[in-house]
Enzyme design. Structure first.
Site, PDB file in Angstrom:
ATOM      1  N   HIS A  11       0.841  -1.197   0.000  1.00 23.78           N
ATOM      2  CA  HIS A  11       0.000   0.000   0.000  1.00 23.78           C
ATOM      3  C   HIS A  11       0.877   1.247   0.000  1.00 23.78           C
ATOM      4  CE1 HIS A  11       0.916  -0.283   4.280  1.00 23.78           C
ATOM      5  NE2 HIS A  11       0.378  -1.482   4.267  1.00 23.78           N
ATOM      6  N   HIS A 124      12.011  -6.071   1.142  1.00 23.57           N
ATOM      7  CA  HIS A 124      11.145  -5.039   1.711  1.00 23.57           C
ATOM      8  C   HIS A 124      11.704  -4.445   3.007  1.00 23.57           C
ATOM      9  CE1 HIS A 124       7.358  -2.926   2.154  1.00 23.57           C
ATOM     10  NE2 HIS A 124       7.273  -3.347   3.408  1.00 23.57           N
ATOM     11  N   THR A 499      -2.600  20.766  11.968  1.00 23.42           N
ATOM     12  CA  THR A 499      -3.100  19.491  11.431  1.00 23.42           C
ATOM     13  C   THR A 499      -2.875  19.508   9.927  1.00 23.42           C
ATOM     14  OG1 THR A 499      -5.357  20.191  10.932  1.00 23.42           O
ATOM     15  CG2 THR A 499      -4.932  19.499  13.178  1.00 23.42           C
ATOM     16  N   SER A 500      -3.108  18.376   9.312  1.00 25.46           N
ATOM     17  CA  SER A 500      -2.828  18.307   7.881  1.00 25.46           C
ATOM     18  C   SER A 500      -3.886  19.060   7.081  1.00 25.46           C
ATOM     19  CB  SER A 500      -2.749  16.852   7.431  1.00 25.46           C
ATOM     20  OG  SER A 500      -3.901  16.157   7.840  1.00 25.46           O
TER      21      SER A 500
HETATM   22 FE   LIG Z   1       6.333  -2.315   5.148  1.00 27.09          FE
END
Ligand SMILES: [Fe+2]
Length: 542
Positions: A11, A124, A499-500
């Site tokens: 993701h 990874h 905040t974003s």
């Molecule tokens: Fe990861």
């Protein structure tokens, strides 16, 4: 050497470009595609590449795909096995592996001119490790904790002279990240996305299932750990996304959070010894975004310094894979590695939109004035941040002294009310107000708010007396520092709510046009777009 790093496997697809020992550009695909997290976290989405982010990275550097020396892909399908033998219940996992094997061809199709032979698979967790361990100049111990890599859920290692030695990995299905994802799902949130909500919820609960979790989740004493199968429903009934959150849900979150902290502390202590007691620990992997756990490791662990990669989640493996291929430390200077616009381009956007704007002598002073009057400011400055945190480039700012600010901000953003909002503070004043890890320029640790200050900055003081602080330093963030200094002059408070800059369910604002869209659709009082000011009263006069 010119290396493009790519994360696409699980993701948060992202791309990063390292040229001759410098990080030229790094960005998540979601900022371009406007789809939160870039794609669904499922095996059959593994073919989706960060095409737009990768193309932009090259454009930013003025390079073509055939100018690259290597493309580093942050997963090595050759190291993985079928899901069943890993103890995972995932009938589609073979698709993920198949897509990963074909990544060189997919990349060549996405970036015309690219030679698929230059694509290299980087394990990874080695990519995660490099994103942290090669981002500091000194030798360090490194701890990677996430859901999963090819066959493991964790990596402990040591970097000496830029070389990684892997000290221990824990094979799947044992994974602290997957444990937390399962909890997130059970509590009715989106896994691989909303884990930080669970962390916030945990502070409302009591760890009354802790003794059970101490049996179910335990370090093995040799740097690894075991996670037994957990009957979540026996402790709290599964919650639907729109169902009520009960005390039992909060207690469950608190129990898992506490156990997570204890186990990570144990792993950190083991890694310290095994790595030869280096002063610095670096961390990455999605679990390293757990700033409550990070603060405990910093406070109670054996290391003098804990440094966490700001893009600790999978997006950061794009950078890490590229660094792993170059093999040289590149000290992390700033998270502002995404897109930026010149003042001229910003002004052209404002003109095109027909918004009445001014160019005040100081945008920092202009913003501070609005904030001091309890207004909300959309603060859009410089290049956007790599990683999930807004750090004063794509931020929504407010007054910390008003207890209602949290409700107002969560309303503006359409967020759950239990979610805390965070402070940015002038570095010079940090120690007067907070206790804990310093410096903290990337919001990766929680801090205690000193008791005398809790009533003065109620909007950013969480229910347990903590705050997730960003320290703002004059030399690295002069404009934000100037805004904070001006706000302190007006209010006596060296702290602003940060905040974003986004609304619920949307990625952070990236382009000036998106900033204007947010300004038009939410009750924001001032848009500070580069040096330009757009006041709500003037833009939308009755
Ligand atoms: Fe990861």
């Amino acid at each position: 050497m010119r290396v493009l790093g790519v994360n696409a496997i699980f993701h948060d697809p992202a791309a990063a470009l390292v040229v001759d020992g410098r990080v030229v550009a790094a960005a998540e695909e979601e900022r371009f595609s406007r789809r939160k997290h870039g794609k669904r976290p499922v095996p059959f989405a593994a073919w989706e590449l960060p095409e737009l982010a990768a193309a932009w990275c090259l454009e930013e550097a003025g390079l073509r795909p055939d100018d690259l020396d290597a493309v580093a892909y942050s997963f090595d399908p050759g190291l993985s096995r079928d899901a069943k033998s890993l103890g995972l219940d995932d009938p589609w996992d073979h698709l993920r592996l198949d897509y990963a094997r074909r990544a060189p061809q997919f990349l060549a199709a996405a970036l015309p001119g690219l030679d698929p032979a230059i694509v290299r698979f980087v394990p990874h967790h080695v990519a995660h490790a490099a994103s942290a361990g090669l981002s500091v100049p000194e030798d360090n111990a490194v701890l990677v904790l996430d859901g999963r890599g090819e066959v493991a859920g964790h990596l402990a290692g040591a970097y000496r002279g830029g070389e990684l030695s892997v000290l221990r990995t824990q094979e799947l299905p044992h994974s602290l990240g997957l444990l937390y994802e399962d909890l997130t799902r059970h509590l009715g949130f989106l896994h691989s996305s909303d884990e930080y909500k669970v962390m916030a919820l945990a502070s409302y609960g009591k760890p009354r299932f802790l003794s059970l979790f101490r049996e179910l989740v335990r370090p093995t004493g040799d740097g690894g750990f075991q996670v037994d199968r957990i009957d979540w429903a026996a402790m709290a009934k599964p919650r639907g996304a729109s169902e009520e959150m009960t005390d039992t849900h909060a207690d469950l979150a608190s129990s898992v959070q506490t156990r997570l902290e204890e186990v990570i502390l144990d792993l950190a202590r083991w890694t310290y010894e095994a790595a030869g007691a280096p002063p610095t620990l670096t961390m990455a992997g999605g679990t390293a975004l757990n700033c409550v756990a990070n603060a405990r490791i910093a406070a109670e662990g054996p290391f003098e310094r804990v440094w966490v990669q700001p893009a600790a989640g999978d997006s950061g493996t794009a950078l890490g894979a590229a660094l792993a291929v170059t093999g040289e430390p590149v000290p992390f200077g700033t998270a502002a590695l995404g897109r930026g616009w010149s003042d001229e381009a910003l002004e052209a956007e404002l003109r095109r939109a027909g918004l009445p704007y001014t160019r005040p002598a100081s945008i920092a002073e202009e913003a501070a004035k609005v904030l001091a009057a309890n207004g909300i400011v959309a603060w859009y400055q410089g290049r956007s941040e790599y990683g999930p945190r807004a750090l004063g480039h794509r931020s929504l700012l407010a007054h910390p002294g008003d207890a209602d600010t949290q409700t107002r901000m969560n309303d503006v953003k359409g967020r759950e009310q239990f979610r805390p909002i965070a402070p940015m503070v002038r570095a010079e004043r940090f120690a007067d107000i907070f206790e804990g890890v310093y410096p903290s320029p990337y919001m990766l640790f929680v801090h205690n708010v000193r008791p005398a200050w809790r009533d003065r900055i109620p909007a950013v003081t969480h229910v347990d007396g903590t705050a997730r602080v960003q320290t703002v330093h004059q030399d690295s963030e002069p404009l934000v520092a100037a805004m904070l200094a001006e706000f302190e002059k007006l209010t006596g408070l060296p702290v602003v709510v940060n905040t974003s800059l986004n609304t619920a369910g949307r990625p952070m604002v990236d382009t000036p046009r998106e900033a204007m869209e947010l300004f038009g659709s939410a009750p924001v009082d001032l848009l500070a777009l580069g040096p330009f000011a757009v006041h709500r009263g003037k833009a939308f006069a009755a």
